[in-house]
Design a protein around this motif. Structure first.
Motif, mmCIF file in Angstrom:
data_model
loop_
_atom_site.group_PDB
_atom_site.id
_atom_site.type_symbol
_atom_site.label_atom_id
_atom_site.label_comp_id
_atom_site.label_asym_id
_atom_site.label_seq_id
_atom_site.Cartn_x
_atom_site.Cartn_y
_atom_site.Cartn_z
ATOM 1 N N ARG A 1 64.505 -19.546 21.243
ATOM 2 C CA ARG A 1 65.546 -18.727 21.872
ATOM 3 C C ARG A 1 66.466 -19.585 22.736
ATOM 4 N N ALA A 2 65.885 -20.549 23.436
ATOM 5 C CA ALA A 2 66.698 -21.428 24.282
ATOM 6 C C ALA A 2 67.742 -22.173 23.471
ATOM 7 N N LEU A 3 67.430 -22.443 22.203
ATOM 8 C CA LEU A 3 68.312 -23.216 21.342
ATOM 9 C C LEU A 3 69.269 -22.353 20.519
ATOM 10 N N THR A 4 69.061 -21.048 20.519
ATOM 11 C CA THR A 4 69.860 -20.195 19.641
ATOM 12 C C THR A 4 70.621 -19.085 20.358
ATOM 13 N N GLU A 5 70.177 -18.668 21.535
ATOM 14 C CA GLU A 5 70.832 -17.547 22.197
ATOM 15 C C GLU A 5 72.059 -18.004 22.974
ATOM 16 N N LYS A 6 73.053 -17.141 23.010
ATOM 17 C CA LYS A 6 74.303 -17.481 23.694
ATOM 18 C C LYS A 6 74.065 -17.625 25.193
ATOM 19 N N PHE A 7 74.925 -18.396 25.834
ATOM 20 C CA PHE A 7 74.850 -18.562 27.275
ATOM 21 C C PHE A 7 75.440 -17.341 27.970
ATOM 22 N N GLY A 8 74.827 -16.983 29.082
ATOM 23 C CA GLY A 8 75.356 -15.904 29.897
ATOM 24 C C GLY A 8 76.385 -16.426 30.889
ATOM 25 N N SER B 1 80.384 -18.527 25.564
ATOM 26 C CA SER B 1 80.389 -17.283 26.307
ATOM 27 C C SER B 1 80.616 -16.099 25.366
ATOM 28 N N TYR B 2 81.079 -16.391 24.139
ATOM 29 C CA TYR B 2 81.344 -15.332 23.165
ATOM 30 C C TYR B 2 80.487 -15.459 21.910
ATOM 31 N N ALA B 3 79.778 -16.562 21.742
ATOM 32 C CA ALA B 3 79.019 -16.778 20.503
ATOM 33 C C ALA B 3 77.693 -17.454 20.811
ATOM 34 N N ARG B 4 76.824 -17.444 19.823
ATOM 35 C CA ARG B 4 75.553 -18.107 19.992
ATOM 36 C C ARG B 4 75.730 -19.615 19.978
ATOM 37 N N LEU B 5 74.695 -20.308 20.381
ATOM 38 C CA LEU B 5 74.740 -21.766 20.334
ATOM 39 C C LEU B 5 74.985 -22.262 18.902
#
Length: 273
Positions: free
Chosen positions: A89-96, A120-124
């Protein structure tokens, strides 16, 4: 010390404050991608030691997630093999927004401004489709290890569930049949809408034909009930016993014991009993 730099060592020890301090001292994000003697970056080591918080810090500061180690594995490959959901998840989820703001506050020009602005609008921009040096993508590694939860995350982020690995062209479904893993097969058949039952290996074998050659009658029945074409396998030089022999050796040939992600010892995997 296998070429480990202070940032490598800080990641291994899980020292978040030290990692943050070293990042602030780095004049350019490229220094976060320095590899040790076995081609591991700090991000690789954070993955190997299951440090998702450190992984996020490194990524926000500009670490590159697509660098490969000596086996061709990225940090995401390693996390998939280990079954570390939080690391995946750390490597795939978008930043908040909070993460982005904090990165700018702490690292300023050292943070990956281009990546942060888009994330801020897309996943990593994770390496979902990168192959390691055995021709395997993350979906193959997760399937081989039986990590259904990891596969679920990968698929949700758009990973190709019909991807064929580079050596023989097996898909995750072929891998499920090879290991006679009914739970994995049912996940693929029930939850993966884009699954193609008729994707063939490089030898032209569909999942059903693969099951026939390996004498996996139960897997044949499962596939038949789900609509697979019951086409007789073509004549070939395959021997089912030869294929089955790969089950216990494949992972060991590549990494040693696939459970080696328990701890880190100077760049070398440590196995568990």
């Amino acid at each position: 010390m296998n070429g480990d730099k202070p940032l490598h060592l800080a990641c291994i020890s899980g020292s978040v404050d030290v990692v943050a301090a070293l990042i602030r001292m780095a004049p350019h994000p490229c220094l976060l991608n320095i590899q040790n003697d076995v081609a591991q970056t700090p991000l690789h080591l954070a993955a190997l030691t299951a440090q998702p918080n450190i992984m996020r810090i490194l990524l926000l500061a500009g670490a590159e997630p697509t660098v490969r180690d000596r086996h061709g594995n990225t940090a995401l490959h390693l996390s998939c093999i280990a079954g570390e959901k939080q690391c995946v998840r750390a490597l795939t989820e978008k930043f908040g927004a909070t993460e982005i703001h904090e990165a700018h506050r702490q690292y300023g020009h050292r943070s990956n401004d281009k990546a942060v602005s888009s994330l801020s609008y897309a996943r990593l921009p994770a390496d979902l489709e990168i192959r390691n040096y055995d021709g395997e993508r993350c979906v193959h590694l997760a399937a081989e290890a039986g990590h259904i939860d990891i596969l679920r995350i990968l698929v949700s982020h758009g990973a190709d569930i019909n991807a064929r690995e580079g050596k023989s062209g097996r898909t995750p479904l072929h891998i499920a049949i090879e290991g006679c893993n009914e739970d994995l097969a049912n996940f693929l058949l029930d939850e993966c809408e884009k699954l193609n039952l008729e994707t063939a290996t490089y030898a032209g074998l569909t999942a059903y034909q693969f099951a026939c050659i390996m004498n996996k009658s139960r897997m044949q029945n499962i596939l038949e009930k789900r609509g697979a074409e019951t086409v007789t396998p073509p004549d070939s030089d395959y021997d089912s016993s030869d294929i089955e022999d790969l089950d216990d050796t494949k992972m060991y040939d590549r990494f040693g014991d696939p459970r080696y992600f328990v701890s880190y010892n100077g760049g070398n995997p440590m196995t568990v009993a």
